[in-house]
Design a protein around this motif. Structure first.
Motif, PDB file in Angstrom:
ATOM      1  N   GLU A   1       8.253  64.666  -9.806  1.00 34.37           N
ATOM      2  CA  GLU A   1       7.155  65.631  -9.839  1.00 34.37           C
ATOM      3  C   GLU A   1       5.813  64.943 -10.014  1.00 34.37           C
ATOM      4  OE1 GLU A   1       8.090  68.406 -12.884  1.00 34.37           O
ATOM      5  OE2 GLU A   1       9.812  69.211 -11.817  1.00 34.37           O
ATOM      6  N   ASN A   2       5.774  63.920 -10.879  1.00 39.93           N
ATOM      7  CA  ASN A   2       4.534  63.177 -11.131  1.00 39.93           C
ATOM      8  C   ASN A   2       4.701  61.763 -10.591  1.00 39.93           C
ATOM      9  OD1 ASN A   2       3.620  65.412 -12.596  1.00 39.93           O
ATOM     10  ND2 ASN A   2       4.606  64.651 -14.446  1.00 39.93           N
ATOM     11  N   GLU A   3       3.607  61.159 -10.207  1.00 34.96           N
ATOM     12  CA  GLU A   3       3.638  59.788  -9.695  1.00 34.96           C
ATOM     13  C   GLU A   3       4.078  58.830 -10.802  1.00 34.96           C
ATOM     14  OE1 GLU A   3       3.501  57.056  -6.743  1.00 34.96           O
ATOM     15  OE2 GLU A   3       3.111  59.191  -6.539  1.00 34.96           O
ATOM     16  N   LEU A   4       4.949  57.873 -10.458  1.00 28.34           N
ATOM     17  CA  LEU A   4       5.427  56.885 -11.427  1.00 28.34           C
ATOM     18  C   LEU A   4       4.401  55.784 -11.623  1.00 28.34           C
ATOM     19  CD1 LEU A   4       9.090  56.342 -10.207  1.00 28.34           C
ATOM     20  CD2 LEU A   4       8.355  57.619 -12.196  1.00 28.34           C
ATOM     21  N   SER A   5       4.305  55.293 -12.854  1.00 26.65           N
ATOM     22  CA  SER A   5       3.477  54.123 -13.097  1.00 26.65           C
ATOM     23  C   SER A   5       4.201  52.901 -12.533  1.00 26.65           C
ATOM     24  CB  SER A   5       3.208  53.946 -14.593  1.00 26.65           C
ATOM     25  OG  SER A   5       4.393  53.550 -15.256  1.00 26.65           O
ATOM     26  N   GLN A   6       3.490  51.810 -12.419  1.00 23.73           N
ATOM     27  CA  GLN A   6       4.096  50.601 -11.866  1.00 23.73           C
ATOM     28  C   GLN A   6       5.232  50.105 -12.761  1.00 23.73           C
ATOM     29  OE1 GLN A   6       1.292  47.462 -11.166  1.00 23.73           O
ATOM     30  NE2 GLN A   6       2.637  46.411  -9.759  1.00 23.73           N
ATOM     31  N   THR A   7       5.073  50.211 -14.072  1.00 20.24           N
ATOM     32  CA  THR A   7       6.120  49.792 -15.008  1.00 20.24           C
ATOM     33  C   THR A   7       7.355  50.659 -14.866  1.00 20.24           C
ATOM     34  OG1 THR A   7       4.419  49.084 -16.561  1.00 20.24           O
ATOM     35  CG2 THR A   7       6.632  49.374 -17.437  1.00 20.24           C
ATOM     36  N   GLU A   8       7.154  51.986 -14.803  1.00 19.51           N
ATOM     37  CA  GLU A   8       8.289  52.895 -14.640  1.00 19.51           C
ATOM     38  C   GLU A   8       8.996  52.666 -13.318  1.00 19.51           C
ATOM     39  OE1 GLU A   8       7.258  56.929 -17.092  1.00 19.51           O
ATOM     40  OE2 GLU A   8       6.325  56.665 -15.133  1.00 19.51           O
ATOM     41  N   GLY A   9       8.237  52.440 -12.266  1.00 22.16           N
ATOM     42  CA  GLY A   9       8.835  52.166 -10.965  1.00 22.16           C
ATOM     43  C   GLY A   9       9.663  50.898 -10.969  1.00 22.16           C
ATOM     44  N   GLY A  10       9.165  49.861 -11.644  1.00 24.99           N
ATOM     45  CA  GLY A  10       9.915  48.608 -11.741  1.00 24.99           C
ATOM     46  C   GLY A  10      11.196  48.772 -12.525  1.00 24.99           C
ATOM     47  N   GLU A  11      11.131  49.518 -13.642  1.00 23.22           N
ATOM     48  CA  GLU A  11      12.329  49.753 -14.438  1.00 23.22           C
ATOM     49  C   GLU A  11      13.340  50.587 -13.666  1.00 23.22           C
ATOM     50  OE1 GLU A  11      11.476  51.350 -18.268  1.00 23.22           O
ATOM     51  OE2 GLU A  11      10.582  49.485 -18.973  1.00 23.22           O
ATOM     52  N   LEU A  12      12.858  51.588 -12.937  1.00 20.27           N
ATOM     53  CA  LEU A  12      13.755  52.429 -12.168  1.00 20.27           C
ATOM     54  C   LEU A  12      14.425  51.630 -11.050  1.00 20.27           C
ATOM     55  CD1 LEU A  12      14.908  55.234 -11.735  1.00 20.27           C
ATOM     56  CD2 LEU A  12      13.006  55.689 -10.199  1.00 20.27           C
ATOM     57  N   ASN A  13      13.656  50.800 -10.349  1.00 20.31           N
ATOM     58  CA  ASN A  13      14.247  49.970  -9.299  1.00 20.31           C
ATOM     59  C   ASN A  13      15.279  49.015  -9.862  1.00 20.31           C
ATOM     60  OD1 ASN A  13      12.895  51.121  -7.164  1.00 20.31           O
ATOM     61  ND2 ASN A  13      11.171  49.727  -7.311  1.00 20.31           N
ATOM     62  N   SER A  14      14.995  48.432 -11.015  1.00 16.48           N
ATOM     63  CA  SER A  14      15.954  47.543 -11.664  1.00 16.48           C
ATOM     64  C   SER A  14      17.219  48.301 -12.031  1.00 16.48           C
ATOM     65  CB  SER A  14      15.310  46.929 -12.906  1.00 16.48           C
ATOM     66  OG  SER A  14      16.238  46.156 -13.599  1.00 16.48           O
ATOM     67  N   TRP A  15      17.063  49.505 -12.561  1.00 14.14           N
ATOM     68  CA  TRP A  15      18.212  50.327 -12.924  1.00 14.14           C
ATOM     69  C   TRP A  15      19.038  50.691 -11.701  1.00 14.14           C
ATOM     70  CZ3 TRP A  15      19.458  55.481 -11.837  1.00 14.14           C
ATOM     71  CH2 TRP A  15      20.515  56.011 -12.577  1.00 14.14           C
ATOM     72  N   LEU A  16      18.360  51.073 -10.606  1.00 12.12           N
ATOM     73  CA  LEU A  16      19.082  51.445  -9.385  1.00 12.12           C
ATOM     74  C   LEU A  16      19.838  50.259  -8.793  1.00 12.12           C
ATOM     75  CD1 LEU A  16      16.535  53.837  -7.690  1.00 12.12           C
ATOM     76  CD2 LEU A  16      18.797  54.420  -8.560  1.00 12.12           C
ATOM     77  N   LYS A  17      19.237  49.081  -8.832  1.00 17.31           N
ATOM     78  CA  LYS A  17      19.943  47.895  -8.346  1.00 17.31           C
ATOM     79  C   LYS A  17      21.181  47.628  -9.186  1.00 17.31           C
ATOM     80  CE  LYS A  17      15.941  45.571  -6.380  1.00 17.31           C
ATOM     81  NZ  LYS A  17      15.006  44.451  -6.520  1.00 17.31           N
ATOM     82  N   SER A  18      21.066  47.821 -10.491  1.00 23.11           N
ATOM     83  CA  SER A  18      22.212  47.616 -11.378  1.00 23.11           C
ATOM     84  C   SER A  18      23.315  48.623 -11.096  1.00 23.11           C
ATOM     85  CB  SER A  18      21.783  47.720 -12.841  1.00 23.11           C
ATOM     86  OG  SER A  18      20.870  46.721 -13.169  1.00 23.11           O
ATOM     87  N   VAL A  19      22.950  49.871 -10.869  1.00 23.94           N
ATOM     88  CA  VAL A  19      23.941  50.903 -10.551  1.00 23.94           C
ATOM     89  C   VAL A  19      24.627  50.589  -9.226  1.00 23.94           C
ATOM     90  CG1 VAL A  19      24.234  53.328  -9.918  1.00 23.94           C
ATOM     91  CG2 VAL A  19      22.868  52.718 -11.904  1.00 23.94           C
TER      92      VAL A  19
END
Length: 136
Positions: A57-75
């Protein structure tokens, strides 16, 4: 979920919307900032291809985007590991389930640093032995 960098704890109410074994996982995470994540995984021989879609719903910050990408790669890596049927992958998955995933993020970083320091200590020891016995 505890965000690693900010140490902020966010409670998500997650609903698995779609699950096709080894191919698609779609999750809706409801919280202050709701997310809809869909992960597509396809095997191509020994490797796996990953495609991820996310709606926020809201734009992700760069830190949140990096953490999310890291989490998705791990999954995605974990799903690929689960689909493999070799002895090594079974042992690695056992280690992941019983030890690694139960650690806190800071505990994982500490273990990673200790392994790197010990490996470099072993390399320097071997170099010392080579130099000592080679007579340099």
């Amino acid at each position: 979920m505890r965000y690693d960098r900010t140490d902020e704890v966010v409670d998500y109410d997650g609903i698995v919307e779609e699950f096709i074994d080894g191919r698609v996982l779609s999750v809706c995470l409801n919280a202050e900032k709701s997310r809809h994540i869909k992960v597509h995984l396809s095997d191509k021989g020994d490797t796996s291809l990953l495609r991820q879609e996310e709606v926020v719903e809201n734009e992700l910050s760069q830190t949140e985007g990096g953490e999310l990408n890291s989490w998705l790669k791990s999954v995605a890596w974990y799903l690929a590991l689960q689909n493999k049927n070799t002895t090594w992958s079974k042992l690695w998955k056992f280690f992941m389930d019983r030890v690694w995933l139960k650690m806190s993020p800071s505990g994982r970083r500490i273990v990673f640093l200790v392994v790197i320091v010990e490996a470099s200590g072993l390399i320097f020891f071997l170099l010392f032995l080579i130099v000592y016995y080679a007579g340099f």
